[in-house]
Each structure stands twice: as C-alpha cells, then as structure tokens.
Design a protein around this motif. Structure first.
Motif: not given
Length: 350
Positions: A166-174, A221-223, A302-311, A338-343
């Motif tokens: 049980p090592t998962w201690r991320s701030i998101g996607l808990r 990306g869809a996620n 990847l361009a769509m993911v970056e657009t989502c980040r900026q939004a 923001h946790t998912a973007t770190q994949h």
C-alpha cells in the motif's frame, strides 16, 4: 451513474466505493477491449475512448481504474487463445499492472520464474491478475537482443503470486489505489508471456492491429479531458456565487474572468473536436488495414491534454477558498486532474 457522495467517500477511503466496483463489473467495462472470442466485448476503440471520457467526467479515479484495467485486458488479444479464455473466465476478472521492466524472468523448464517489484498498479485491490514487464535471464545471465540491449517480455500473473504494497499516497486519484506490488520467485508457464505488437496479435480484428502507444495516449488523454470538463462544470457556479470585494459583481461577470472562461471552454471544445476527428480517422485506417499515423495521433492527444491543463489552471485562481478545501468536490477533481497529468506519457515535450 455513481453520485458525488460515493466519490467523496472513495477519495477518503483510498479505494473505489463498493457501488462503484459493482457498477464497473455490472456494465462489463473492464472487458470492453478484450477479444469477443474469449469473452470480451471487443468494442471499437473510438466508442471505448468516448465512454472512458464520460466516466472520468463523473469521477477521475473511477475513470482511471476503468481505463488502465480495461487497457490491461486488451492484452488478452496477444495471449495464447486458451490462456486468454481461462483468464476471461475468472469471476469479476480485473487486470492491473505496470509497464516498467523492474523485475526478472528466469527461464526454467517450460516456463519462467519471476521476481521483482513494480509501481503504480491502478485498481490493485480488485485485481485478479497482474501484468508486468521483466528482463529475461537464462542461467543467471541477462539475455540480449540484436542491438545488445536486455530482452524484455510482458507477462500476466495470477494475483495469488502477487503481494500488493500500500504505497499510493498521492494528493489525487486517491481512490485509484495505484499501489506497488511484488512477486517473489513465482513460476508461471511460458504461455503467461506475450509480446505487444500488431504482428504478435493472436486475435483478429483492427483493435489488435492498432499500435499500443497511440492507444495508450488516446485513452489517457480522454481521461484528462473528462476531468477538465468536470472541473469547469463545478467552477461555473462558484464563479457565479463569489463576489468581487471592490465592485460587488459576481466574479463571472468581470470581463477578464468571463473572457478567460469563454476562451478556456472554446479551446477545450476545439481540442476535443480535433482529438476525435484524428481518432476516428486512425480507427478507419486500422479497419481498412492501412497504417495508423501514430505520431500524428499522439501529437493531437498531447495537444488536447495541454489545452486542458491551461484551461484548469486559468480558471482555478478565481474559484475561491472552497476550491482549496480538501473535502470539496471541486478540490477533489482538481487534485485528480493534476495527479493524472503527471503520468509519464503525458509530460509536455517542452
């Protein structure tokens, strides 16, 4: 679909709520990329991606688990058919895993003895099987390919051979419970190994001719798109309710904020249209037996993911302290996003 209360509870508990797990199995979402011949649904990839976006737009952790675990069952199309049928016959079958080659598979008789430790197995608590990549060895020596690099092979291993840590201690996607796992000296028959490449597919059909890397990019990306849409949907009422201290106007009525919200929404809509146009075209090529332009599809994803980040990052500062409260819905969605973007596959190129 699951209500926000279940999603909140799952976030606090660090694992999907029982109702979420039941829904996933009842709808057969984990089987949607597996071959029909062995008990899967074998849905067209664009249908799967749109569904994954819709699930992530409801709850990021549930979308992430469905995406990663359904993706792992896609590997059934590369296993020996008998082995694939046996795995798919497992009640509530669920496959979790990791792509990093952080273990070894030693050739022994008609199989391999596997030892190692792997990270980030989303859905680990309900996994019946785990996939992994391992470096091949024989008589203690690492086997090399034609270029002199260690040979790596993918394997699928029953959960009885696996210890989840049980090592998962991320701030998101808990609630994705993306824990580490280890295997200590477990022997498996050779047909638990497989290669992930169109020419190695054991199931017919375009889904198994579709290259792995673009498939991974579009599903992940869809996620991110679904989570970003969820964030904006939760942000709008906050921007309407919050008042600017100097003018008394609703924050959403401030021209600069209204413009940012409109631009963010429009940019995401455009990116979504371009993303699905590229995906639908790539799928049509695969169905026709033509080559899929993997580089172009990955670039659009990847361009769509970056657009989502900026939004998300453009609108978050206007949402007020409620968006910073760890128990608010919008904060959970912000953390998940923001946790998912770190994949590793979604890191911006520059």
């Amino acid at each position: 679909m699951i209500d926000e209360a279940a999603c909140r509870a799952a976030d606090l508990e660090g694992w999907l709520a029982p109702a979420q797990q039941a829904l996933i199995h009842r709808e057969g979402w984990l089987r949607m990329l597996a071959p029909r011949a062995c008990g899967g649904a074998e849905l067209p990839l664009p249908d799967v991606v749109r569904l994954e976006q819709a699930i992530a737009a409801r709850d990021g952790s549930m979308g992430w688990v469905v995406t990663l675990c359904a993706g792992a069952l896609w590997f059934a199309g590369f296993l020996a058919p008998e082995r694939a049928r046996a795995i798919m016959a497992t009640p509530d079958v669920c496959v979790a895993g990791s792509g990093a080659p952080t273990g070894y598979a030693d050739k022994e008789g008609d199989g391999f003895r596997i030892t190692g430790r792997w990270d980030y197995a989303s859905g680990a608590p309900m996994a019946t099987h785990f996939t992994l990549n391992a470096v091949l060895r024989e008589r203690g020596q690492v086997l090399l390919d034609e270029a002199g690099r260690p040979r790596i092979r993918a394997f699928i291993v029953p959960a009885r051979h696996v210890t989840v840590e049980p090592t998962w201690r991320s701030i998101g996607l808990r609630a994705s419970a993306s824990h580490s796992y280890r295997i200590d000296d477990a022997w498996v028959p050779a047909d638990h190994g497989f290669a992930i490449a169109p020419e190695a597919a054991t199931a017919p059909g375009p889904l198994y001719r579709f290259p792995f890397m673009p498939l991974a990019f579009v599903t992940l990306g869809a996620n991110l798109l679904g989570m970003a849409q969820h964030f904006l949907a939760l942000a709008r009422p906050l921007l309407t309710a919050r008042r600017h201290p100097a003018t008394g106007l609703a924050v959403v009525e401030l021209p600069a904020v209204a413009a940012r919200l409109a631009n963010a929404t429009a940019a995401m809509d455009t990116a979504q249209c371009e993303f699905y146009a590229a995906l639908d075209a790539a799928w049509a090529a695969a169905v026709a037996g033509a080559e899929v332009d993997s580089v172009a599809l990955q670039r659009v994803a990847l361009a769509m993911v970056e657009t989502c980040r900026q939004a998300v990052d453009t609108i978050y500062p206007y949402c007020g302290l409620q968006a910073a409260h760890g128990d608010s819905d919008i904060n959970r969605v912000w953390r998940d996003f923001h946790t998912a973007t770190q994949h590793a596959m979604l890191v911006p190129a520059g």
